[in-house]
Motif scaffolding. Sequence first.
Motif, PDB file in Angstrom:
ATOM      1  N   HIS A   5      -1.580  10.859  -0.799  1.00  0.00           N
ATOM      2  CA  HIS A   5      -0.777   9.639  -0.889  1.00  0.00           C
ATOM      3  C   HIS A   5       0.658   9.937  -0.419  1.00  0.00           C
ATOM      4  O   HIS A   5       1.239  10.963  -0.776  1.00  0.00           O
ATOM      5  N   GLU A   6       1.210   9.004   0.336  1.00  0.00           N
ATOM      6  CA  GLU A   6       2.575   9.174   0.822  1.00  0.00           C
ATOM      7  C   GLU A   6       3.564   8.491  -0.118  1.00  0.00           C
ATOM      8  O   GLU A   6       3.395   7.308  -0.448  1.00  0.00           O
ATOM      9  N   LEU A   7       4.592   9.241  -0.546  1.00  0.00           N
ATOM     10  CA  LEU A   7       5.622   8.711  -1.438  1.00  0.00           C
ATOM     11  C   LEU A   7       6.994   9.033  -0.858  1.00  0.00           C
ATOM     12  O   LEU A   7       7.158   9.992  -0.098  1.00  0.00           O
ATOM     13  N   GLY A  40      -3.084  10.698 -11.150  1.00  0.00           N
ATOM     14  CA  GLY A  40      -4.406  10.925 -11.734  1.00  0.00           C
ATOM     15  C   GLY A  40      -4.502  12.342 -12.266  1.00  0.00           C
ATOM     16  O   GLY A  40      -3.631  12.806 -13.003  1.00  0.00           O
ATOM     17  N   ASP A  41      -5.572  13.044 -11.882  1.00  0.00           N
ATOM     18  CA  ASP A  41      -5.757  14.437 -12.305  1.00  0.00           C
ATOM     19  C   ASP A  41      -5.356  15.412 -11.207  1.00  0.00           C
ATOM     20  O   ASP A  41      -5.803  16.573 -11.211  1.00  0.00           O
ATOM     21  N   GLY A  42      -4.535  14.948 -10.277  1.00  0.00           N
ATOM     22  CA  GLY A  42      -4.167  15.779  -9.136  1.00  0.00           C
ATOM     23  C   GLY A  42      -3.146  16.841  -9.486  1.00  0.00           C
ATOM     24  O   GLY A  42      -2.808  17.091 -10.648  1.00  0.00           O
ATOM     25  N   ALA A  43      -2.613  17.451  -8.435  1.00  0.00           N
ATOM     26  CA  ALA A  43      -1.638  18.528  -8.597  1.00  0.00           C
ATOM     27  C   ALA A  43      -0.275  17.955  -8.979  1.00  0.00           C
ATOM     28  O   ALA A  43       0.072  16.829  -8.610  1.00  0.00           O
ATOM     29  N   TRP A  44       0.489  18.757  -9.697  1.00  0.00           N
ATOM     30  CA  TRP A  44       1.857  18.361 -10.045  1.00  0.00           C
ATOM     31  C   TRP A  44       2.737  18.400  -8.796  1.00  0.00           C
ATOM     32  O   TRP A  44       2.588  19.271  -7.934  1.00  0.00           O
ATOM     33  N   ILE A  90       1.492   6.429 -17.336  1.00  0.00           N
ATOM     34  CA  ILE A  90       1.716   5.000 -17.116  1.00  0.00           C
ATOM     35  C   ILE A  90       0.999   4.593 -15.832  1.00  0.00           C
ATOM     36  O   ILE A  90       0.822   5.413 -14.920  1.00  0.00           O
ATOM     37  N   PRO A  91       0.590   3.340 -15.740  1.00  0.00           N
ATOM     38  CA  PRO A  91       0.007   2.862 -14.469  1.00  0.00           C
ATOM     39  C   PRO A  91       1.092   2.757 -13.400  1.00  0.00           C
ATOM     40  O   PRO A  91       2.262   2.505 -13.698  1.00  0.00           O
ATOM     41  N   PRO A  98      -1.121   1.113  -3.219  1.00  0.00           N
ATOM     42  CA  PRO A  98      -1.356   1.350  -4.642  1.00  0.00           C
ATOM     43  C   PRO A  98      -1.713   2.814  -4.901  1.00  0.00           C
ATOM     44  O   PRO A  98      -2.378   3.469  -4.095  1.00  0.00           O
ATOM     45  N   LEU A  99      -1.256   3.308  -6.052  1.00  0.00           N
ATOM     46  CA  LEU A  99      -1.490   4.706  -6.428  1.00  0.00           C
ATOM     47  C   LEU A  99      -2.232   4.779  -7.750  1.00  0.00           C
ATOM     48  O   LEU A  99      -2.209   3.825  -8.544  1.00  0.00           O
TER      49      LEU A  99
END
Length: 801
Positions: A138-140, A101-105, A252-253, A167-168
């Motif tokens: 979010h955990e990735l 989204g608009d979060g941090a890189w 991209i989604p 989902p992210l």
Amino acid sequence: MSAGDDRDPLRFAHYDPLDERRREALFSLGNGVLSWRASPPETARALGPQRPDDHYAGFYRAGWYDEAPRPAAPRQPGGEVTALGALVNLPDPFGLTLRLGDGAWFDLDGVERLDYRQCLEPRLGLLWRRLRFRLDGHELTLHEERFVSMAEADLAVLRWTLEASTPLPAVTLRATLDGAVENALVDRDRAYEGRRLQVHHLEGIGSDALIAAGLHAPERRLALASRTRVPGHSPRWETRRDGQRLVQEACIPWPSEGRLVLEKRVVVQVDDDLPEAPEAACAQVRGRLPDAPYEALRADHQQAWARLWADSPLQTPDPTLQRLLELAAFHVLQAVSPLSIGRDQGLPPKGWQEGYSGQIFWDELFAFPYLSTRFPELARNLLRYRHRRLDKARERARRCGLRGALYPWRSARHGDEETPPYQYNPLSCRWMRDNTYLQRHIGAAIVYDVWQLYLATGDEDLLAGDGGDLVLEIARFWASLAHYDEGLERYVIHGVVGPDEYHSAYPDATEPGLRNNAYTNLMAAWTLQRALDLLARLPAERASALRQRLAVAPEELDAWARIGRRLYLPFREDGVLDQFDGFQTLAPPPCSDLSADHPRLDWFLETRHDTCNRYQATKQPDVLMFRYLFGADELRALFQHLGYPLEEEAGRRTVAYHLARVTHESSLSKMICAGALVDAEPEIAWTCFCQCLRTDVDAPADSGALEGVHLGSLAGSLDVLQRHYLGISPGLDGLRVFPAPPAALPDIALALRYRGQRVEVDLRDRRVQVRLDPAATAPLTLVHAAGRTCLLPGEAWSVQP
């Protein structure tokens, strides 16, 4: 190291930003043409031009040097300027990151890291990293693989697989191509380094990023293409230029299956492989970007590595030793590989990295025994690098009023001397004059390389051709450098520096150089003997043709024989062979414990306005090099030829004397001792061997290991194992088998080639077995302590050391 030790020295289970630069060098990947430091893509300038110094994203093309003029020592008066060849840091095409989204890189140094694994797999030619982290709540999980293709000389590939169990938000991808890079890895060399690339064209086309650049010399051209792929998706990429950086972004989604794959494929070409127009050069490299699936590219790469490992098998039940030996062979074959053949490349001491500016010293001497008995075509290609610079070496000798070929201590593209006039001392912040260009023994190292290749292959064409040119012209140089001393009634050599660079002049002398460095004089005598031996071994017609080609007159041969029998060696009255004339008159070592943890001795003394030239302290043991290079019988014959008896007790005193004065501050020192002391001090030899193998693995974070692995040390450790411990070395009369395995050496098996035949060597239960491959086309003569044995194809012979 002992059997059953399951520690993996090539795996890290935690992230340590303070150690990252060393790990990036240790886990660098290459294919003999390209070299890529293991810097994380998400910490590159993908996040902006200002980044912390924890990482260094180096990318290099073997032998691609810049010679732009630089100040000789910017903090010195006089305005002296020099043009030294330096390996160029290429544009960084691997920058890659994302945000949700608009979060941090995503930034490795900025996210919450939940788990971290990094591992080098030498047998697969792969580096992988697994990171579990939390980004914006979010955990990735990220699994990264990268390789520099051993199947395609100009290709490097990076692949990310990102997974999430929930989902992210939509993902924004960012890929960068950075053309604003500098040579800035080695802090103390920054005055000689800095910006080298001149960007001529920078363009983004869809998912492709293209750059064309050049160097100070207009014929030096580079083009690089990078393609960012998202398999299963067709994102729309938007490109912007930020100075000399190209930034590409796409949104991209997040995939419903919870898994996102990203790839970067990079192709590099240089110089005559490219059209002159920058746009055309970019179009050409873009056309070389492969469309094949990642799995196919990786399979081709791994098959190429599998062939290399099949030609150089090495197995031991000790898992730690196995991994360390694989690491050594891996880095050697990354620096010089089948993809190097036909290219004008030497073998740099730190691999194709910025350490020592990527220049060429004498380190191939330590790799030639290994390469010549496994990959003779690679060794031959390294000799071509030297032969192409033979005319330049002849010119350098003439300028010094000498004959023959005077090779430089440090060389790069042209064959000029590349030793910097000054070295920077980071402890005192002062510049120190560098006189190591007087290491004339580089010529003897080249002759040693020729001879090792001839012993392993029996290639008469080598002696009659390029190899003969090198040996005879270097012998001619030694004969012209030596002069007769009436008082000693021997020939002497003055004004040189030995491998121990801590001594380059006498205390308070106004001119640099030493008299009668033992290593230099003995290797000069050995070279002169090899030159005569070479001519004697060639058929009369070929020997005559070689002599005529080089205009070698009969009186020259007489002089070579005379000097080769009467070169002076600085023996003391007690039979100890001194390092050079006057070494024993120097002050005792300035530190009571030379093995203690202290700053580098030459730097430390200079801070006190003192110098190593005053003390009996050595960086590495010159005199012990003889015992590393030559077998006992050959060394004894060499001393006898010179009229010096090699007495056993005096030899023991010589070893003890020099061991007590060595600091081991050269990465080569422990390796030399590992081989040289196998008979005299076997326990010390084994300790040195283990330490040598771990030089880079155990190095401190701020050590020279961050500049590149110590390639000479790693290659030499493989040589020590084969020639000194298993006792297997090629000889003129057969394959020599004189094993002396240390008590702690575990079982080990390897294979090599001698005169075109594959030979298997197996140490098991303290017994060494030698077996000739069943597919061999000729018998094999073994030379051993009990005499000779002739092996037929498929037969084996064994001995208890």
